[in-house]
Motif scaffolding. Structure first.
Motif, PDB file in Angstrom:
ATOM      1  N   HIS A 297       0.692  -1.117   0.043  1.00  0.00           N
ATOM      2  CA  HIS A 297      -0.008   0.057  -0.179  1.00  0.00           C
ATOM      3  C   HIS A 297       0.946   1.356   0.048  1.00  0.00           C
ATOM      4  O   HIS A 297       1.750   1.309   0.616  1.00  0.00           O
ATOM      5  N   PRO A 298       0.723   2.186  -0.882  1.00  0.00           N
ATOM      6  CA  PRO A 298       1.554   3.245  -1.058  1.00  0.00           C
ATOM      7  C   PRO A 298       1.751   4.194   0.126  1.00  0.00           C
ATOM      8  O   PRO A 298       0.668   4.355   0.864  1.00  0.00           O
TER       9      PRO A 298
ATOM     10  N   GLU B 180      -3.583  -6.855   2.389  1.00  0.00           N
ATOM     11  CA  GLU B 180      -3.353  -7.498   3.503  1.00  0.00           C
ATOM     12  C   GLU B 180      -3.966  -6.246   4.669  1.00  0.00           C
ATOM     13  O   GLU B 180      -3.821  -4.873   4.120  1.00  0.00           O
ATOM     14  N   ASP B 181      -4.800  -6.451   5.891  1.00  0.00           N
ATOM     15  CA  ASP B 181      -5.153  -5.472   6.695  1.00  0.00           C
ATOM     16  C   ASP B 181      -3.852  -4.936   7.259  1.00  0.00           C
ATOM     17  O   ASP B 181      -2.749  -5.692   7.513  1.00  0.00           O
ATOM     18  N   VAL B 182      -4.169  -3.683   7.741  1.00  0.00           N
ATOM     19  CA  VAL B 182      -2.968  -2.864   8.318  1.00  0.00           C
ATOM     20  C   VAL B 182      -2.643  -3.613   9.569  1.00  0.00           C
ATOM     21  O   VAL B 182      -1.287  -3.847   9.889  1.00  0.00           O
TER      22      VAL B 182
ATOM     23  N   GLN C 113      -3.350  -0.456  18.281  1.00  0.00           N
ATOM     24  CA  GLN C 113      -2.877   0.558  17.561  1.00  0.00           C
ATOM     25  C   GLN C 113      -3.086   1.903  18.508  1.00  0.00           C
ATOM     26  O   GLN C 113      -4.196   1.879  19.361  1.00  0.00           O
TER      27      GLN C 113
ATOM     28  N   ILE D  33       1.569   3.958  10.771  1.00  0.00           N
ATOM     29  CA  ILE D  33       0.469   4.030  12.004  1.00  0.00           C
ATOM     30  C   ILE D  33       1.329   3.146  13.031  1.00  0.00           C
ATOM     31  O   ILE D  33       1.975   2.293  12.627  1.00  0.00           O
TER      32      ILE D  33
ATOM     33  N   HIS E  81      -2.272  12.473  -1.152  1.00  0.00           N
ATOM     34  CA  HIS E  81      -1.608  11.180  -0.880  1.00  0.00           C
ATOM     35  C   HIS E  81      -2.310   9.810  -1.111  1.00  0.00           C
ATOM     36  O   HIS E  81      -3.390   9.708  -0.883  1.00  0.00           O
ATOM     37  N   PRO E  82      -1.825   9.075  -1.781  1.00  0.00           N
ATOM     38  CA  PRO E  82      -2.340   7.545  -2.378  1.00  0.00           C
ATOM     39  C   PRO E  82      -3.069   7.037  -1.285  1.00  0.00           C
ATOM     40  O   PRO E  82      -2.616   6.558  -0.273  1.00  0.00           O
ATOM     41  N   GLY E  83      -4.283   6.387  -1.753  1.00  0.00           N
ATOM     42  CA  GLY E  83      -4.843   5.281  -0.965  1.00  0.00           C
ATOM     43  C   GLY E  83      -5.280   5.873   0.725  1.00  0.00           C
ATOM     44  O   GLY E  83      -5.392   4.906   1.745  1.00  0.00           O
ATOM     45  N   LEU E  84      -5.377   7.028   0.728  1.00  0.00           N
ATOM     46  CA  LEU E  84      -5.814   7.427   2.196  1.00  0.00           C
ATOM     47  C   LEU E  84      -6.801   8.567   2.183  1.00  0.00           C
ATOM     48  O   LEU E  84      -6.919   9.553   1.352  1.00  0.00           O
TER      49      LEU E  84
ATOM     50  N   TYR F  56      -8.686   6.681  15.181  1.00  0.00           N
ATOM     51  CA  TYR F  56      -8.412   5.372  14.888  1.00  0.00           C
ATOM     52  C   TYR F  56      -8.304   5.272  13.322  1.00  0.00           C
ATOM     53  O   TYR F  56      -9.055   5.938  12.685  1.00  0.00           O
ATOM     54  N   LEU F  57      -7.229   4.464  12.961  1.00  0.00           N
ATOM     55  CA  LEU F  57      -7.204   4.121  11.438  1.00  0.00           C
ATOM     56  C   LEU F  57      -8.067   2.854  11.226  1.00  0.00           C
ATOM     57  O   LEU F  57      -7.403   1.822  11.615  1.00  0.00           O
TER      58      LEU F  57
ATOM     59  N   GLY G 155      -8.057   0.025   8.702  1.00  0.00           N
ATOM     60  CA  GLY G 155      -7.223  -0.348   7.754  1.00  0.00           C
ATOM     61  C   GLY G 155      -7.320  -1.550   7.230  1.00  0.00           C
ATOM     62  O   GLY G 155      -6.606  -2.355   6.419  1.00  0.00           O
ATOM     63  N   GLU G 156      -8.846  -2.217   7.229  1.00  0.00           N
ATOM     64  CA  GLU G 156      -9.163  -3.561   6.490  1.00  0.00           C
ATOM     65  C   GLU G 156      -9.084  -3.504   5.078  1.00  0.00           C
ATOM     66  O   GLU G 156      -9.733  -2.416   4.517  1.00  0.00           O
ATOM     67  N   VAL G 157      -8.373  -4.593   4.291  1.00  0.00           N
ATOM     68  CA  VAL G 157      -8.802  -4.651   2.765  1.00  0.00           C
ATOM     69  C   VAL G 157     -10.220  -4.472   2.552  1.00  0.00           C
ATOM     70  O   VAL G 157     -10.537  -3.825   1.489  1.00  0.00           O
TER      71      VAL G 157
ATOM     72  N   ARG H 167      -7.517   0.547  -3.250  1.00  0.00           N
ATOM     73  CA  ARG H 167      -7.783   0.499  -1.965  1.00  0.00           C
ATOM     74  C   ARG H 167      -7.607   1.787  -1.222  1.00  0.00           C
ATOM     75  O   ARG H 167      -6.556   2.378  -1.344  1.00  0.00           O
TER      76      ARG H 167
ATOM     77  N   ILE I 100      -7.377   3.400   3.014  1.00  0.00           N
ATOM     78  CA  ILE I 100      -7.508   3.236   4.254  1.00  0.00           C
ATOM     79  C   ILE I 100      -7.958   4.715   4.884  1.00  0.00           C
ATOM     80  O   ILE I 100      -7.799   5.500   3.942  1.00  0.00           O
TER      81      ILE I 100
ATOM     82  N   ILE J 200      -8.599   7.422   8.266  1.00  0.00           N
ATOM     83  CA  ILE J 200      -8.311   7.833   9.528  1.00  0.00           C
ATOM     84  C   ILE J 200      -9.286   8.705  10.014  1.00  0.00           C
ATOM     85  O   ILE J 200      -9.596   9.623   9.280  1.00  0.00           O
TER      86      ILE J 200
END
Lengths: 261, 261
Positions: A22-23, A64-66, A87, A126, B22-25, B89-90, B92-94, B122, B124, B126
């Motif tokens: 994940h980037p 993959e989950d974080v 976390q 994280i 920022h990618p994927g966030l 909380y983050l 972060g599940e796929v 994907r 994630i 925050i």
């Protein structure tokens, strides 16, 4: 140590990261232990970084989950599974990324990275903290480090990037959690005495606690089983050994631990 | 509503996101208010999603701190600045990412996205929660939504993705924080009575509290100033008005609020 055998196939960290991970995201684990009445943390001595130390960390696979990635870091660095892991904070400042440091690490491994190399981009990280039984962990360096050692939390080596701040935040989170949930036992061996448990709390909280109040409050949680064994060898009257009782803990957790409104 | 005037220049959400963000966030904000003795949250009715509602959210510019992005979301949706805002909380599940939902939203706006469109990757997210004075917020929809309204936390509309879970986690975080720090006043107008403050606590915590204990504990924080004014108009004896005192609060924060070990 220069690694001239690196190939694209074998070292995704150097080449294929942008395809695998994940980037712009890493995980960093603050792994706490307790030994000789010191709060310990597990750190890695990073290769090619002027003797800088770092938190055990890693990246998150695209599928993959974080949290799984954090578990993986923990398992890889300590050999332990089924660990208390929480976390606690996302570090998302722009200026926390250190392109030059990553460039040095890559060059140290024989790679002269292109400007758009995935490791030279901005990374947020994280933070997770883990509580482990010091006596059971088997520290192991990762592919970017030369050593993996326990350090006294209050006497740390030079750290890279914002890892000192991450450690401080982790301690705050641990202290807060300790006020909400009696999680300290995770840092102790299976059997422990009340003075040992109190010393652990005092070390984490950074203050002395009244012995009787501590014992009363701790027993009131209803999660400790007193064994018919005593710790022998000390100068004082031998104290009883206790064991943490998982079933009672889950029951107490459902009902909510006392304290607060 | 189909928007045929979208161009690459004017709508980065549709086209240029991969260059700007920022990618994927993403960031998602749980904005709490308090009104008519209900805990409220601010939600957006998303366009082109079968009447689904969502948390106010956004993306993080490549050169922007994550927390600044959260502030920006909050300011854009409520018109308010200088708001109590906490990361909690983050997620972060796929499986939390919903490609099909995003594809629908894009198609609804006249874009037939390529498989590698940045919004189909994907994500994630925050989570931040904010406490605002309900009477001062001016809810405004964003470019992906048709409406922006307050909802009773305990009577929510159908939500998209994992936003119900994010809301639940935010409430847990708020409850925990309330036990550590008397932050509830952020949800009230400048002047309030002790019964109003108690009702707020009871609503958030989901239980009734003893009136005298509440008042004693709240005053013991030393952060409230009793005014020489009373709330008139009620059936009971008119209660005094209080005002939150920022200077005392900072002092108390430094010394650490009581409670815990």
């Amino acid at each position: 140590m220069k690694n001239s055998h690196v190939t694209q196939d074998t070292d995704p960290l150097l080449y294929d990261g942008h395809k695998r991970y994940h980037p712009g995201l890493s995980v960093d684990c603050v792994i706490f232990g307790f030994h000789d009445n010191q709060l310990k943390v597990l750190l890695l001595k990073m290769s090619h970084t002027d003797q800088r130390w770092a938190l055990p960390g890693g990246f998150v696979l695209k599928d993959e989950d974080v949290e799984s990635a954090a578990h993986h870091v923990l398992q890889s660095r300590t050999g332990l599974d089924n660990i208390f892991l929480r976390q606690f904070y996302l570090f998302g400042e722009v200026e926390r990324s250190d392109r030059e440091l990553n460039r040095k690490m890559l060059q140290g491994r024989g790679v002269d990275p292109h400007e758009d190399h995935w490791l030279l981009q901005r990374f947020i990280t994280i933070g997770y903290y883990a509580l482990v039984d010091f006596t059971k962990a088997l520290p192991r360096p990762d592919e970017l480090s030369d050593a993996c050692d326990w350090w006294d939390f209050h006497n740390l080596p030079p750290l890279m990037m914002d890892h000192a701040r991450i450690l401080q935040k982790a301690l705050e989170a641990l202290r807060q959690q300790l006020n909400r949930e009696p999680i300290g036992y995770n840092l102790l061996p299976e059997k422990f005495t009340m003075p040992e448990l109190q010393k652990l709390y005092e070390t984490i909280l950074g203050k002395t606690l009244d012995r009787r109040n501590f014992q009363r409050k701790m027993l009131a949680y209803g999660i400790l089983e007193r064994l018919n064994e005593r710790r022998s060898g000390g100068a004082h009257k031998a104290p009883y050994l206790y064991r943490f009782d998982l079933a009672s803990y889950h029951k107490a957790l459902e009902e909510g631990f006392s304290g607060g409104w």
